[in-house]
Design a protein around this motif. Structure first.
Motif, PDB file in Angstrom:
ATOM      1  N   THR A  47      13.496  52.570  68.092  1.00 55.70           N
ATOM      2  CA  THR A  47      12.369  51.716  68.480  1.00 55.70           C
ATOM      3  C   THR A  47      11.023  52.353  68.147  1.00 55.70           C
ATOM      4  OG1 THR A  47      13.706  50.767  70.232  1.00 55.70           O
ATOM      5  CG2 THR A  47      11.338  50.433  70.394  1.00 55.70           C
ATOM      6  N   SER A 175      15.162  43.833  65.364  1.00 53.05           N
ATOM      7  CA  SER A 175      15.110  43.633  66.817  1.00 53.05           C
ATOM      8  C   SER A 175      14.154  44.623  67.476  1.00 53.05           C
ATOM      9  CB  SER A 175      16.511  43.788  67.412  1.00 53.05           C
ATOM     10  OG  SER A 175      16.934  45.126  67.291  1.00 53.05           O
ATOM     11  N   ASP A 176      13.646  44.222  68.611  1.00 50.35           N
ATOM     12  CA  ASP A 176      12.786  45.082  69.435  1.00 50.35           C
ATOM     13  C   ASP A 176      11.572  45.633  68.690  1.00 50.35           C
ATOM     14  OD1 ASP A 176      14.574  44.732  71.577  1.00 50.35           O
ATOM     15  OD2 ASP A 176      15.838  46.347  70.797  1.00 50.35           O
ATOM     16  N   ARG A 177      11.041  44.853  67.756  1.00 47.40           N
ATOM     17  CA  ARG A 177       9.829  45.286  67.038  1.00 47.40           C
ATOM     18  C   ARG A 177       8.622  45.061  67.940  1.00 47.40           C
ATOM     19  NH1 ARG A 177      11.043  46.627  62.081  1.00 47.40           N
ATOM     20  NH2 ARG A 177       8.897  46.796  61.406  1.00 47.40           N
ATOM     21  N   LEU A 193       6.091  42.512  72.067  1.00 48.26           N
ATOM     22  CA  LEU A 193       7.402  42.341  71.450  1.00 48.26           C
ATOM     23  C   LEU A 193       7.390  41.155  70.485  1.00 48.26           C
ATOM     24  CD1 LEU A 193      10.394  43.330  71.469  1.00 48.26           C
ATOM     25  CD2 LEU A 193      10.794  41.600  73.236  1.00 48.26           C
ATOM     26  N   GLN A 195       9.926  38.590  68.417  1.00 43.34           N
ATOM     27  CA  GLN A 195      11.330  38.214  68.490  1.00 43.34           C
ATOM     28  C   GLN A 195      11.812  37.368  67.327  1.00 43.34           C
ATOM     29  OE1 GLN A 195      12.802  37.237  72.366  1.00 43.34           O
ATOM     30  NE2 GLN A 195      11.010  38.097  73.363  1.00 43.34           N
TER      31      GLN A 195
END
Length: 199
Positions: A47, A175-177, A193, A195
């Motif tokens: 992340t 994901s989870d950017r 976030l 999505q």
């Protein structure tokens, strides 16, 4: 893959410029290689490497700067993230011909908009030689990348025989950017976030 990143690239949230990674790689090439290998083998992008700083830049010559379309957004990712992304991309290009039309000219190595123009002119010339008419329809899908559904992309990659670890890695990559806008007075204090869409 560091050579694919321009040496004057702006760093991301980690503030480490390309020169740091280039020097490290010269001294200890195993470190960057092992980090990249770990990311792809574990099918994950941490992340911390998905934190995007976004700069808002005015487009030159726009008549009205009170509208959002008068600006472009430049995303700044950590150099390590860009390096791993380039390695993953190199591995995925092997499978790209399975899912791209032979008439896809954008974003493909060895192709350019000029090739598309030549193809159109060739078809028009052939039709004219055969005493036929030509017509064309041009579409510009605005914001297409912003609306990509991650699960649908995974299905397309799987259907087109991308290796499972690449499909999983891309899903992790998307994901989870987190994004944070940095623009002087309009800067955001925290990351938000994201999505949908792809960077």
């Amino acid at each position: 893959m560091l050579e694919a990143i321009p040496p004057n690239s702006a760093p991301g949230d980690d503030t480490l410029p390309p020169s740091v990674w280039i020097r490290l790689h010269k001294i200890r090439p195993d470190i960057l290689t092992n980090m990249t290998d770990w990311s792809l083998r574990s099918r994950t992008l941490p992340t911390i490497l998905k934190r995007v700083l976004t700069m808002v830049i005015p487009k030159p010559g726009k008549p009205d700067y009170s509208v959002p379309k008068a600006y472009q957004m430049i995303s700044l990712l950590p150099i390590l993230s860009k390096t791993i992304e380039h390695v993953a991309l190199a591995r995925m290009t092997v499978f790209a011909p399975n899912c791209l039309s032979p008439l896809q000219f954008a974003c493909r190595k060895g192709y350019s908009p000029l090739d598309a123009v030549h193809l159109i002119l060739e078809k028009v010339h052939k039709a004219s030689s055969d005493k036929l008419y030509s017509s064309a329809l041009f579409l510009d899908v605005q914001g297409a990348f912003d609306k990509v559904l991650h699960q649908r992309l995974a299905e397309i990659m799987t259907t087109n025989n991308f290796l499972p670890y690449l499909v999983d890695w891309v899903q992790s990559y998307l994901s989870d950017r987190l994004v944070r806008i940095i623009d002087g007075a309009a800067s955001e204090p925290a990351f938000t976030l994201i999505q949908v869409g792809i960077p």
